[in-house]
Write a protein that holds these residues in place. Structure first.
Motif, mmCIF file in Angstrom:
data_model
loop_
_atom_site.group_PDB
_atom_site.id
_atom_site.type_symbol
_atom_site.label_atom_id
_atom_site.label_comp_id
_atom_site.label_asym_id
_atom_site.label_seq_id
_atom_site.Cartn_x
_atom_site.Cartn_y
_atom_site.Cartn_z
ATOM 1 N N TYR A 84 0.833 -1.209 0.000
ATOM 2 C CA TYR A 84 0.000 0.000 0.000
ATOM 3 C C TYR A 84 0.864 1.254 0.000
ATOM 4 N N LEU A 85 1.968 1.219 0.743
ATOM 5 C CA LEU A 85 2.883 2.356 0.778
ATOM 6 C C LEU A 85 3.505 2.610 -0.595
ATOM 7 N N PHE A 86 3.756 1.536 -1.342
ATOM 8 C CA PHE A 86 4.371 1.668 -2.662
ATOM 9 C C PHE A 86 3.361 1.887 -3.781
ATOM 10 N N GLY A 87 2.053 1.952 -3.448
ATOM 11 C CA GLY A 87 1.080 2.321 -4.469
ATOM 12 C C GLY A 87 0.002 1.315 -4.788
ATOM 13 N N ASP A 88 -0.153 0.241 -4.026
ATOM 14 C CA ASP A 88 -1.236 -0.711 -4.296
ATOM 15 C C ASP A 88 -2.596 -0.067 -4.042
ATOM 16 N N ASN A 89 -3.563 -0.435 -4.873
ATOM 17 C CA ASN A 89 -4.947 0.022 -4.705
ATOM 18 C C ASN A 89 -5.683 -1.004 -3.857
ATOM 19 N N LEU A 90 -6.171 -0.582 -2.694
ATOM 20 C CA LEU A 90 -6.838 -1.517 -1.791
ATOM 21 C C LEU A 90 -8.163 -2.010 -2.338
ATOM 22 N N ALA A 91 -8.727 -1.322 -3.327
ATOM 23 C CA ALA A 91 -10.015 -1.722 -3.883
ATOM 24 C C ALA A 91 -9.883 -2.885 -4.869
ATOM 25 N N THR A 92 -8.686 -3.139 -5.375
ATOM 26 C CA THR A 92 -8.492 -4.229 -6.335
ATOM 27 C C THR A 92 -8.211 -5.532 -5.604
ATOM 28 N N GLU A 93 -8.577 -6.636 -6.261
ATOM 29 C CA GLU A 93 -8.404 -7.946 -5.625
ATOM 30 C C GLU A 93 -6.928 -8.327 -5.539
ATOM 31 N N THR A 94 -6.176 -8.071 -6.612
ATOM 32 C CA THR A 94 -4.755 -8.419 -6.649
ATOM 33 C C THR A 94 -3.911 -7.202 -6.306
ATOM 34 N N LYS A 95 -2.973 -7.392 -5.401
ATOM 35 C CA LYS A 95 -2.104 -6.295 -4.953
ATOM 36 C C LYS A 95 -0.659 -6.652 -5.335
ATOM 37 N N PRO A 96 -0.234 -6.255 -6.542
ATOM 38 C CA PRO A 96 1.046 -6.739 -7.091
ATOM 39 C C PRO A 96 2.267 -6.359 -6.261
ATOM 40 N N ARG A 97 2.309 -5.139 -5.723
ATOM 41 C CA ARG A 97 3.493 -4.719 -4.963
ATOM 42 C C ARG A 97 3.594 -5.492 -3.646
ATOM 43 N N ALA A 98 2.452 -5.722 -3.013
ATOM 44 C CA ALA A 98 2.447 -6.528 -1.786
ATOM 45 C C ALA A 98 2.883 -7.961 -2.092
ATOM 46 N N ILE A 99 2.476 -8.478 -3.257
ATOM 47 C CA ILE A 99 2.863 -9.835 -3.641
ATOM 48 C C ILE A 99 4.372 -9.934 -3.817
ATOM 49 N N VAL A 100 4.966 -8.923 -4.441
ATOM 50 C CA VAL A 100 6.415 -8.928 -4.637
ATOM 51 C C VAL A 100 7.136 -8.953 -3.290
ATOM 52 N N VAL A 101 6.692 -8.110 -2.346
ATOM 53 C CA VAL A 101 7.309 -8.071 -1.020
ATOM 54 C C VAL A 101 7.141 -9.424 -0.321
ATOM 55 N N PHE A 102 5.944 -9.997 -0.429
ATOM 56 C CA PHE A 102 5.666 -11.287 0.206
ATOM 57 C C PHE A 102 6.572 -12.379 -0.359
ATOM 58 N N VAL A 103 6.675 -12.442 -1.692
ATOM 59 C CA VAL A 103 7.475 -13.494 -2.319
ATOM 60 C C VAL A 103 8.946 -13.360 -1.916
ATOM 61 N N ILE A 104 9.466 -12.135 -1.908
ATOM 62 C CA ILE A 104 10.856 -11.917 -1.479
ATOM 63 C C ILE A 104 11.044 -12.391 -0.036
ATOM 64 N N GLY A 105 10.132 -11.990 0.845
ATOM 65 C CA GLY A 105 10.216 -12.399 2.247
ATOM 66 C C GLY A 105 10.102 -13.902 2.419
ATOM 67 N N PHE A 106 9.225 -14.532 1.624
ATOM 68 C CA PHE A 106 9.008 -15.969 1.757
ATOM 69 C C PHE A 106 10.258 -16.747 1.340
ATOM 70 N N TRP A 107 10.884 -16.323 0.248
ATOM 71 C CA TRP A 107 12.101 -16.997 -0.194
ATOM 72 C C TRP A 107 13.246 -16.785 0.800
ATOM 73 N N ILE A 108 13.363 -15.569 1.327
ATOM 74 C CA ILE A 108 14.397 -15.323 2.338
ATOM 75 C C ILE A 108 14.149 -16.203 3.561
ATOM 76 N N LEU A 109 12.874 -16.361 3.948
ATOM 77 C CA LEU A 109 12.539 -17.174 5.118
ATOM 78 C C LEU A 109 12.964 -18.620 4.926
ATOM 79 N N ASP A 110 12.679 -19.186 3.756
ATOM 80 C CA ASP A 110 13.056 -20.578 3.524
ATOM 81 C C ASP A 110 14.579 -20.748 3.462
ATOM 82 N N VAL A 111 15.257 -19.792 2.822
ATOM 83 C CA VAL A 111 16.720 -19.859 2.779
ATOM 84 C C VAL A 111 17.296 -19.766 4.192
#
Length: 558
Positions: free
Chosen positions: A153-180
């Motif tokens: 949301y801070l980087f510009g995601d629209n809360l009204a849309t179902e898919t939040k691409p910037r949040a997904i990118v942050v999540f995927v990066i965090g998830f991969w770092i977590l597994d590593v």
């Protein structure tokens, strides 16, 4: 194939120079394989002022307790992250790629970390720097995952849309770092347990049993935290415009996960000290003020080998016991992964008769089944914990750890086969009601639910053995052959993650061939478990005898 186990008599030490002389006389070069590191010459007898060689059990418990912090995070992933993924709007085709991160990172990270931890010359020791770095990375990754919606949301995601691409990118990066990061933690932790256990097989088995026990403790804490929906009240700032109550509860759970992991890691690394290691001959390790012989001291005269050359050389130079151990472990995890991946889905779909893609009533029934499966996982973790504490007693009772592993693999096969019986009983006793013209199944009878939950509980017994015995045997076999603990455990991890990748990619098409559902993969798992048990009982060699306190150069397995 003929197998013999050769050992020198424990009362007749064989010096390194004698071994080299024998090799020269036989015409063979004095050369270590890439899987082996130079053994130490016998240390001088301890003086009366020297500290006692045996390690305090506290050292083992403190290091093993880190598993509770690691597993706390894994349990939260299993119980909370799937709904969170849906909240962020991650497409289903992406979700499968995200969950492949665990086995892929495990296949690469653990052998790499194991290789470098065997050779680390840090003044803080060989294993401790990797454990500390892994804990910090876990904390970083958890913050990224928990605050993915806010950062998006801070980087510009629209809360009204179902898919939040910037949040997904942050999540995927965090998830991969977590597994590593988790893989950075687990390998060095088990290697450090092997180091502080020295040449004592009993201590090695006990250390891995404690590691399994604390994994169960972490599971219980994670599942309990995930089921409590008011943790966010402790941290009011977690509820934001981009993060609803469910998301805030996830953040709060992860905060407790970070606190537990960092606390346990700090205690363990403060109490247990490693003496800085160097590849000079005769160097010894020191942990907690007690001198231990460093089994993996590298040959100073051996030229460094690049990592991938080392790992391929390690596989090429594996002795027969390790190959059999890898085969049994591989079949064991082919049996486990279908159930571990789809256990709650089986409860919701086959036992309760719900459907994650059905109408709201059928979906509610499916969710009730998933919650019942979560209760089953809690029971499984409790049994896992108690069984882990009794592994040594059980092994003595049946005549050895390889026999114990074989027996519980047959128990695993029976339990997986029983899922077919429970499913058929649930289908035959299914009752339906009609609501607004729609026919909806009712929950299964109490007896069917009790039978399904009993399977979850009983499976805690073979899971405790799976979490401890293979790792202990790998440490003991590698110690006997002069191999590095870190790299040996990393190679063992290949026998775990490769089946996970195969099951993740192949279970869906395999189930579809037989009409869908989870039962085909469970039946395949039962067959693999029976094969694993057969190999463990008939091919897996018994452990070599304990090496005496005065280290001798012993022959490896042939």
């Amino acid at each position: 194939m003929h197998f013999t186990c050769c050992f020198h008599h424990p009362n007749i030490p064989v010096s390194e120079s004698t071994a080299k002389k024998q090799a020269m006389e036989s015409g063979e070069p004095s050369k270590k394989s890439s899987f082996q590191l130079q053994n130490q010459p016998p240390p001088p007898p301890p003086s009366s002022s020297s500290p006692p060689r045996p390690f305090s059990i506290k050292s083992i418990i403190f290091v093993a307790s880190i598993a509770a912090g690691i597993q706390f995070g894994w349990a939260l992933q299993l119980s909370l992250l799937t709904p969170y993924v849906q909240l962020l709007g991650i497409p289903h085709k992406w979700a499968s790629l995200i969950w492949l991160c665990g086995p892929i990172s495990g296949m690469l990270v653990q052998p790499i970390v194991g290789y470098h931890s065997d050779r680390c010359t840090s003044r803080f020791g060989r294993r401790r720097p990797f454990i500390a770095a892994g804990a910090v990375l876990v904390a970083t990754a958890v913050v990224l995952i928990g605050f993915a919606a806010d950062l998006g949301y801070l980087f510009g995601d629209n809360l009204a849309t179902e898919t939040k691409p910037r949040a997904i990118v942050v999540f995927v990066i965090g998830f991969w770092i977590l597994d590593v990061a988790n893989n950075m933690l687990q390998g060095p932790c088990r290697a450090l347990l092997a180091d502080i256990s020295g040449n004592s097989q009993k201590k090695t088995r006990t250390a891995n049993a404690f590691f399994s026990f604390f994994m169960a403790v972490g599971n219980v804490l994670g599942f309990a935290s995930g089921s409590y929906t008011r943790l966010h009240n402790i941290f009011p700032f977690t509820t934001t415009k981009a993060c609803d109550v469910y998301c805030a509860n996830l953040k709060s759970c992860f905060f407790f996960s970070i606190l537990l992991l960092l606390t346990l890691t700090t205690i363990a690394l403060t109490y247990v000290h490693e003496k800085p290691w160097s590849p000079e001959p005769g160097n010894a390790g020191n942990l907690g003020g007690c001198e231990i012989e460093d089994e993996e001291a590298a040959a100073a005269e051996t030229a460094p080998v690049p990592f991938f050359g080392e790992i391929f050389g390690a596989l090429k130079d594996l002795k027969r016991p390790m190959w059999i151990l890898l085969a049994v472990t591989c079949l064991n995890w082919i049996a486990w992964f279908p159930f571990l991946l789809f256990d709650t889905d089986w409860m919701g779909r086959e036992v309760y008769g719900g459907d994650s893609q059905g109408n709201i009533l059928v979906l509610k029934l499916y969710n009730n089944g998933v919650h019942a499966g979560a209760l089953g996982l809690m029971l499984n973790s409790v049994v896992l914990g108690f069984t882990s504490l009794g592994v040594e007693l059980l092994a003595r009772g049946v005549g050895g750890v390889n026999r114990l592993w074989g027996i519980v693999n047959f128990l695993l096969a029976v339990c997986l086969a029983m899922t077919v019986l429970v499913t058929k009983l649930a289908e035959s006793s299914r009752r339906f009601i009609t609501v607004d013209g729609v026919t909806v199944p009712l929950p299964p009878p109490a007896g069917v639910k009790a039978g399904a939950l009993s399977l979850f509980a009983v499976l805690g017994v073979p899971l405790a053995i799976t979490y401890s015995i293979p790792f202990a045997m790998a440490s003991i076999f590698s110690s006997s052959s002069g191999a590095g603990q870190g790299l040996s455990l990393g190679v063992l991890n290949l026998a775990i993650v490769i089946p996970q990748i195969l099951v993740s990619l192949g279970s869906g098409p395999f189930d579809a061939i037989f009409g869908g559902g989870n039962l085909p993969a469970f039946v395949l798992g039962a067959i693999a478990a029976a094969a694993s048990g057969t190999f463990a009982l008939t091919l897996l060699p018994s452990l070599p005898p304990d090496v005496p306190a005065a280290k001798t150069v012993t022959a490896g397995f042939h």
